[in-house]
Write a protein that holds these residues in place. Structure first.
Motif, PDB file in Angstrom:
ATOM      1  N   SER A  60      -1.908 -13.898 -14.090  1.00 56.97           N
ATOM      2  CA  SER A  60      -2.673 -14.917 -13.406  1.00 56.97           C
ATOM      3  C   SER A  60      -2.980 -14.497 -11.929  1.00 56.97           C
ATOM      4  O   SER A  60      -1.830 -14.151 -11.363  1.00 56.97           O
ATOM      5  N   ALA A 113      -6.751  -1.744 -10.262  1.00 52.85           N
ATOM      6  CA  ALA A 113      -6.474  -0.108 -10.206  1.00 52.85           C
ATOM      7  C   ALA A 113      -5.431   0.278 -11.129  1.00 52.85           C
ATOM      8  O   ALA A 113      -5.524   1.110 -11.737  1.00 52.85           O
ATOM      9  N   THR A 123       3.565  -0.924  -7.722  1.00 52.50           N
ATOM     10  CA  THR A 123       3.193   0.022  -8.968  1.00 52.50           C
ATOM     11  C   THR A 123       4.619   0.415  -9.359  1.00 52.50           C
ATOM     12  O   THR A 123       4.794   0.156 -10.738  1.00 52.50           O
ATOM     13  N   GLY A 173       0.695  -1.364  -0.062  1.00 52.58           N
ATOM     14  CA  GLY A 173       0.028   0.153   0.027  1.00 52.58           C
ATOM     15  C   GLY A 173       0.902   1.334   0.093  1.00 52.58           C
ATOM     16  O   GLY A 173       0.304   2.218   0.338  1.00 52.58           O
TER      17      GLY A 173
HETATM   18  C1  LIG Z   1      -0.173  -6.977  -4.909  1.00 52.31           C
HETATM   19  C2  LIG Z   1       0.913  -5.920  -4.657  1.00 52.31           C
HETATM   20  C3  LIG Z   1       2.137  -6.458  -5.200  1.00 52.31           C
HETATM   21  C4  LIG Z   1       0.552  -4.443  -4.778  1.00 52.31           C
HETATM   22  O1  LIG Z   1       1.693  -3.617  -4.437  1.00 52.31           O
HETATM   23  P1  LIG Z   1       1.469  -2.433  -3.428  1.00 52.31           P
HETATM   24  O2  LIG Z   1       2.669  -1.649  -3.187  1.00 52.31           O
HETATM   25  O3  LIG Z   1       0.730  -2.912  -2.160  1.00 52.31           O
HETATM   26  O4  LIG Z   1       0.409  -1.661  -4.255  1.00 52.31           O
HETATM   27  P2  LIG Z   1       0.205  -0.035  -4.553  1.00 52.31           P
HETATM   28  O5  LIG Z   1       0.400   0.587  -3.186  1.00 52.31           O
HETATM   29  O6  LIG Z   1       1.220   0.355  -5.721  1.00 52.31           O
HETATM   30  O7  LIG Z   1      -1.346   0.137  -4.956  1.00 52.31           O
HETATM   31  C5  LIG Z   1      -1.510   0.499  -6.320  1.00 52.31           C
HETATM   32  C6  LIG Z   1      -3.001   0.689  -6.466  1.00 52.31           C
HETATM   33  O8  LIG Z   1      -3.761  -0.513  -6.105  1.00 52.31           O
HETATM   34  C7  LIG Z   1      -4.571  -0.302  -4.987  1.00 52.31           C
HETATM   35  N1  LIG Z   1      -4.541  -1.375  -4.229  1.00 52.31           N
HETATM   36  C8  LIG Z   1      -3.534  -2.218  -3.796  1.00 52.31           C
HETATM   37  N2  LIG Z   1      -4.014  -3.343  -3.115  1.00 52.31           N
HETATM   38  C9  LIG Z   1      -5.263  -3.069  -2.793  1.00 52.31           C
HETATM   39  C10 LIG Z   1      -6.180  -3.847  -1.939  1.00 52.31           C
HETATM   40  N3  LIG Z   1      -5.730  -5.019  -1.307  1.00 52.31           N
HETATM   41  N4  LIG Z   1      -7.295  -3.377  -2.024  1.00 52.31           N
HETATM   42  C11 LIG Z   1      -7.737  -2.078  -2.558  1.00 52.31           C
HETATM   43  N5  LIG Z   1      -6.863  -1.619  -3.560  1.00 52.31           N
HETATM   44  C12 LIG Z   1      -5.736  -1.951  -3.527  1.00 52.31           C
HETATM   45  C13 LIG Z   1      -4.391   1.025  -4.325  1.00 52.31           C
HETATM   46  O9  LIG Z   1      -5.467   1.845  -3.647  1.00 52.31           O
HETATM   47  C14 LIG Z   1      -3.392   1.736  -5.452  1.00 52.31           C
HETATM   48  O10 LIG Z   1      -4.519   2.460  -5.963  1.00 52.31           O
HETATM   49  P3  LIG Z   1      -4.433   3.881  -6.641  1.00 52.31           P
HETATM   50  O11 LIG Z   1      -2.847   4.092  -6.975  1.00 52.31           O
HETATM   51  O12 LIG Z   1      -5.462   4.258  -7.613  1.00 52.31           O
HETATM   52  O13 LIG Z   1      -4.649   4.550  -5.271  1.00 52.31           O
HETATM   53  C15 LIG Z   1       0.960  -6.048  -3.009  1.00 52.31           C
HETATM   54  O14 LIG Z   1       0.019  -5.541  -2.256  1.00 52.31           O
HETATM   55  C16 LIG Z   1       1.247  -7.531  -2.618  1.00 52.31           C
HETATM   56  O15 LIG Z   1       2.479  -8.093  -2.374  1.00 52.31           O
HETATM   57  N6  LIG Z   1       0.376  -8.320  -2.268  1.00 52.31           N
HETATM   58  C17 LIG Z   1       0.432  -9.690  -1.863  1.00 52.31           C
HETATM   59  C18 LIG Z   1       0.920 -10.568  -3.152  1.00 52.31           C
HETATM   60  C19 LIG Z   1      -0.094 -10.780  -4.343  1.00 52.31           C
HETATM   61  O16 LIG Z   1      -1.078 -10.946  -4.237  1.00 52.31           O
HETATM   62  N7  LIG Z   1       0.612 -10.609  -5.285  1.00 52.31           N
HETATM   63  C20 LIG Z   1       0.167 -10.914  -6.649  1.00 52.31           C
HETATM   64  C21 LIG Z   1       0.206 -12.245  -6.789  1.00 52.31           C
HETATM   65  S1  LIG Z   1      -0.070 -12.682  -8.610  1.00 52.31           S
END
Ligand SMILES: CC(C)(COP(=O)(O)OP(=O)(O)OC[C@H]1O[C@@H](n2cnc3c(N)ncnc32)[C@H](O)[C@@H]1OP(=O)(O)O)[C@@H](O)C(=O)NCCC(=O)NCCS
Length: 168
Positions: A125, A139, A104, A99
């Protein structure tokens, strides 16, 4: 300050660590522990990551890392799966650093490379119901395309992945 760099061998342990902890944090409640640990052992073992950094290969754009004071906070890997089609194979963060925009930044770095290689679309996927991943991709403009059975050992019920795509 957070820097995005192409990974080198000095980042192997950090990549293995964030992917393993990220995978457990993402799937700990939805997938059996034995399955999770098997996937981590196979895909996020330091030996495998080392060879993916040094050998690369066609269809693989290399690992990129997000670094803060030299510590790996997140990692992404992807590759081309067609002349105009890039794929995000893996993207994980330190679960305590979600977050903050790091995901991004990592996605932008991979996207730049895939655009330079001619990609006009990018695919990923995501496990069905992964609420830590799907909102992020939506997003960033990815749109659900279809479901697909995902990797399993053949004994368990297969898990279902959602295929997402965006234009780049
Ligand atoms: C998916 C992941 C890599 C995203 O990275 P992050 O640094 O947390 O995401 P960001 O801070 O860049 O968020 C980018 C946007 O997504 C949105 N977003 C991210 N996670 C969200 C969530 N769980 N719920 C709602 N919105 C979300 C943010 O609001 C943001 O939107 P905006 O830029 O329009 O305000 C990270 O959360 C993660 O490691 N998740 C768990 C692992 C996973 O699921 N990986 C993908 C497997 S394929």
């Amino acid at each position: 300050m957070i820097l995005i760099e192409r990974a080198t061998l000095q980042h192997v342990e950090g990549i293995s660590d964030v992917c393993s902890r990220g995978y457990r944090a993402t799937y700990g409640e939805s997938h059996p522990k034995s399955y999770i640990e098997r996937i981590i052992e196979e895909f996020y073992h330091p030996d495998r990551i080392s060879s993916e950094i040094t050998d690369g290969g066609d269809g693989w754009d290399g690992w990129h890392v997000a670094l803060e004071d030299g510590t790996v906070l997140g990692a992404i890997g992807g590759g081309m799966t067609g002349a105009y089609r890039g794929e995000v194979f893996v993207l994980y963060l330190d679960p305590d650093r979600r977050g903050e925009g790091i995901g991004t930044l990592l996605l932008e770095a991979l996207t730049r490379i895939q655009r330079e290689k001619g990609a006009t679309e990018q695919w990923v996927s995501v496990a069905r119901g992964n609420q830590k991943g799907i909102p992020f991709y939506e997003a960033r403009g990815f749109v659900f395309q279809h479901e697909q059975e995902s990797y399993s050992n053949g004994e368990d019920e297969p898990f279902v992945s959602n295929r997402y795509c965006r234009g780049i």
